[in-house]
Design an enzyme around this catalytic site. Structure first.
Site, PDB file in Angstrom:
ATOM      1  N   PRO A   9       0.794  -1.224   0.000  1.00 12.35           N
ATOM      2  CA  PRO A   9       0.000   0.000   0.000  1.00 12.35           C
ATOM      3  C   PRO A   9       0.829   1.277   0.000  1.00 12.35           C
ATOM      4  CG  PRO A   9      -0.079  -1.078   2.147  1.00 12.35           C
ATOM      5  CD  PRO A   9       0.557  -2.045   1.192  1.00 12.35           C
ATOM      6  N   ASN A  10       0.337   2.227  -0.753  1.00  8.54           N
ATOM      7  CA  ASN A  10       0.865   3.593  -0.851  1.00  8.54           C
ATOM      8  C   ASN A  10       2.163   3.703  -1.645  1.00  8.54           C
ATOM      9  OD1 ASN A  10      -1.246   4.790   0.810  1.00  8.54           O
ATOM     10  ND2 ASN A  10      -0.300   3.673   2.506  1.00  8.54           N
ATOM     11  N   ARG A  17       5.217  11.027  -2.361  1.00 11.14           N
ATOM     12  CA  ARG A  17       4.879  10.699  -0.973  1.00 11.14           C
ATOM     13  C   ARG A  17       6.104  10.895  -0.089  1.00 11.14           C
ATOM     14  NH1 ARG A  17       4.539   4.562   1.329  1.00 11.14           N
ATOM     15  NH2 ARG A  17       3.865   5.092   3.437  1.00 11.14           N
ATOM     16  N   TYR A  22      11.148   8.720   1.509  1.00 10.92           N
ATOM     17  CA  TYR A  22      11.131   7.645   0.511  1.00 10.92           C
ATOM     18  C   TYR A  22      11.851   7.996  -0.793  1.00 10.92           C
ATOM     19  CZ  TYR A  22       7.649   5.733   3.686  1.00 10.92           C
ATOM     20  OH  TYR A  22       7.020   5.247   4.798  1.00 10.92           O
ATOM     21  N   ASN A  73       8.163  -5.544  -0.728  1.00 12.99           N
ATOM     22  CA  ASN A  73       8.013  -4.353   0.107  1.00 12.99           C
ATOM     23  C   ASN A  73       6.537  -4.291   0.471  1.00 12.99           C
ATOM     24  OD1 ASN A  73       7.864  -1.959   1.425  1.00 12.99           O
ATOM     25  ND2 ASN A  73       8.956  -0.759  -0.111  1.00 12.99           N
ATOM     26  N   ALA A  76       2.970  -0.744   4.857  1.00 11.09           N
ATOM     27  CA  ALA A  76       2.454  -0.777   6.225  1.00 11.09           C
ATOM     28  C   ALA A  76       1.954  -2.163   6.645  1.00 11.09           C
ATOM     29  CB  ALA A  76       1.334   0.254   6.374  1.00 11.09           C
ATOM     30  N   HIS A  79       3.820  -4.435   9.169  1.00 13.17           N
ATOM     31  CA  HIS A  79       3.727  -4.308  10.617  1.00 13.17           C
ATOM     32  C   HIS A  79       2.443  -4.911  11.194  1.00 13.17           C
ATOM     33  CE1 HIS A  79       7.004  -1.677   9.641  1.00 13.17           C
ATOM     34  NE2 HIS A  79       6.204  -0.881   8.954  1.00 13.17           N
ATOM     35  N   GLU A  97      12.303  -9.559   2.410  1.00 15.13           N
ATOM     36  CA  GLU A  97      11.602  -8.346   2.859  1.00 15.13           C
ATOM     37  C   GLU A  97      12.486  -7.139   2.595  1.00 15.13           C
ATOM     38  OE1 GLU A  97      10.708  -8.408   7.055  1.00 15.13           O
ATOM     39  OE2 GLU A  97      10.166  -6.273   7.075  1.00 15.13           O
ATOM     40  N   HIS A  99      12.667  -2.630   2.472  1.00 16.33           N
ATOM     41  CA  HIS A  99      12.084  -1.317   2.759  1.00 16.33           C
ATOM     42  C   HIS A  99      13.013  -0.236   2.257  1.00 16.33           C
ATOM     43  CE1 HIS A  99       9.100  -3.222   5.284  1.00 16.33           C
ATOM     44  NE2 HIS A  99      10.085  -3.926   5.812  1.00 16.33           N
ATOM     45  N   LEU A 100      12.429   0.824   1.755  1.00 16.99           N
ATOM     46  CA  LEU A 100      13.222   1.987   1.341  1.00 16.99           C
ATOM     47  C   LEU A 100      13.820   2.676   2.564  1.00 16.99           C
ATOM     48  CD1 LEU A 100      10.534   3.207  -1.158  1.00 16.99           C
ATOM     49  CD2 LEU A 100      12.888   2.711  -1.854  1.00 16.99           C
ATOM     50  N   SER A 101      12.972   2.950   3.542  1.00 17.51           N
ATOM     51  CA  SER A 101      13.418   3.654   4.748  1.00 17.51           C
ATOM     52  C   SER A 101      13.946   2.642   5.760  1.00 17.51           C
ATOM     53  CB  SER A 101      12.245   4.442   5.352  1.00 17.51           C
ATOM     54  OG  SER A 101      11.219   3.551   5.757  1.00 17.51           O
ATOM     55  N   ARG A 106      12.729   4.576  12.789  1.00 13.57           N
ATOM     56  CA  ARG A 106      11.505   5.383  12.705  1.00 13.57           C
ATOM     57  C   ARG A 106      10.602   5.111  13.912  1.00 13.57           C
ATOM     58  NH1 ARG A 106       8.985   4.908   6.962  1.00 13.57           N
ATOM     59  NH2 ARG A 106       7.866   6.756   7.756  1.00 13.57           N
ATOM     60  N   ARG A 110       6.923   0.744  13.710  1.00  7.50           N
ATOM     61  CA  ARG A 110       7.576   0.205  12.511  1.00  7.50           C
ATOM     62  C   ARG A 110       8.733  -0.734  12.842  1.00  7.50           C
ATOM     63  NH1 ARG A 110       5.311   3.464   8.361  1.00  7.50           N
ATOM     64  NH2 ARG A 110       4.849   5.543   9.158  1.00  7.50           N
TER      65      ARG A 110
HETATM   66  C1  DQA Z   1       8.119   1.072   3.902  1.00  7.01           C
HETATM   67  C2  DQA Z   1       8.161   1.252   5.426  1.00  7.01           C
HETATM   68  C3  DQA Z   1       6.793   1.034   6.030  1.00  7.01           C
HETATM   69  O1  DQA Z   1       6.856   1.240   7.439  1.00  7.01           O
HETATM   70  C4  DQA Z   1       5.798   2.011   5.469  1.00  7.01           C
HETATM   71  O2  DQA Z   1       4.511   1.759   5.983  1.00  7.01           O
HETATM   72  C5  DQA Z   1       5.787   2.023   3.976  1.00  7.01           C
HETATM   73  C6  DQA Z   1       7.051   1.932   3.266  1.00  7.01           C
HETATM   74  C7  DQA Z   1       9.466   1.421   3.239  1.00  7.01           C
HETATM   75  O3  DQA Z   1       9.678   1.012   2.098  1.00  7.01           O
HETATM   76  O4  DQA Z   1      10.278   2.129   3.835  1.00  7.01           O
HETATM   77  O5  DQA Z   1       4.755   2.176   3.354  1.00  7.01           O
HETATM   78  O6  DQA Z   1       7.848  -0.296   3.630  1.00  7.01           O
END
Ligand code: DQA
Length: 146
Positions: A9-10, A17, A22, A73, A76, A79, A97, A99-101, A106, A110
């Site tokens: 998502p997102n 965003r 990101y 990826n 959210a 979590h 798994e 993640h960008l961040s 954080r 997370r």
């Molecule tokens: C994310 C980290 C997640 O906590 C967050 O909800 C995202 C992006 C990342 O790629 O850093 O949507 O997966």
């Protein structure tokens, strides 16, 4: 070798965003970069994104028999999602798994990944490089190197 990149998502909003978190690359930019890298290694990649948990579960199920590994990826859902965790356990192909961040740097919510224990490993905090490292990890795991 076929590798499936799943984005949750997102992540369709990448580029606009929270760019300070990101980055400014869109998901299409990331896909193009990974595709070029994969082609050089004679690896076929497929990129998908959904904001819907059930769709991600369906794609994980479909990956069985079609892809050698999945780079995920989960956004959210990382979590929160017992459903994704169960799907990863069920398909018995390596899931990485990413993640960008850096999720550990954080908010506290997370720091917990529902999927980490059933993934082969976690790559977090390298921005776009996380996707490259995910590809690299997938290829090396499938090839059985070293
Ligand atoms: C994310 C980290 C997640 O906590 C967050 O909800 C995202 C992006 C990342 O790629 O850093 O949507 O997966």
């Amino acid at each position: 070798m076929r590798i499936l990149f799943l984005n949750g998502p997102n992540l369709n909003l990448l580029g606009t965003r929270q760019p300070e978190v990101y980055g400014r690359l869109t998901l299409a930019d990331l896909e193009a970069m990974i595709r070029r890298r994969a082609e050089a290694a004679e690896v076929i990649v497929e990129f998908r994104q959904s904001n819907h948990e059930g769709q991600l579960v369906d794609w994980l199920h479909e990956a069985r028999g079609q892809f050698a590994a999945v780079v995920l990826n989960a956004g959210a859902y990382t979590h929160t999602s017992v459903a994704l965790r169960d799907a990863i356990t069920a398909i018995e192909i390596p899931v990485i798994e990413i993640h960008l961040s850096n999720v550990h740097a954080r908010e506290e919510f997370r720091h917990q990944s529902m999927i980490a224990p059933v993934c082969r490993g976690q790559i977090t905090g390298f921005g776009a490089v996380s996707y490259f490292l995910g590809l690299e990890a997938a290829v090396l795991l499938v090839e059985g190197t070293p």
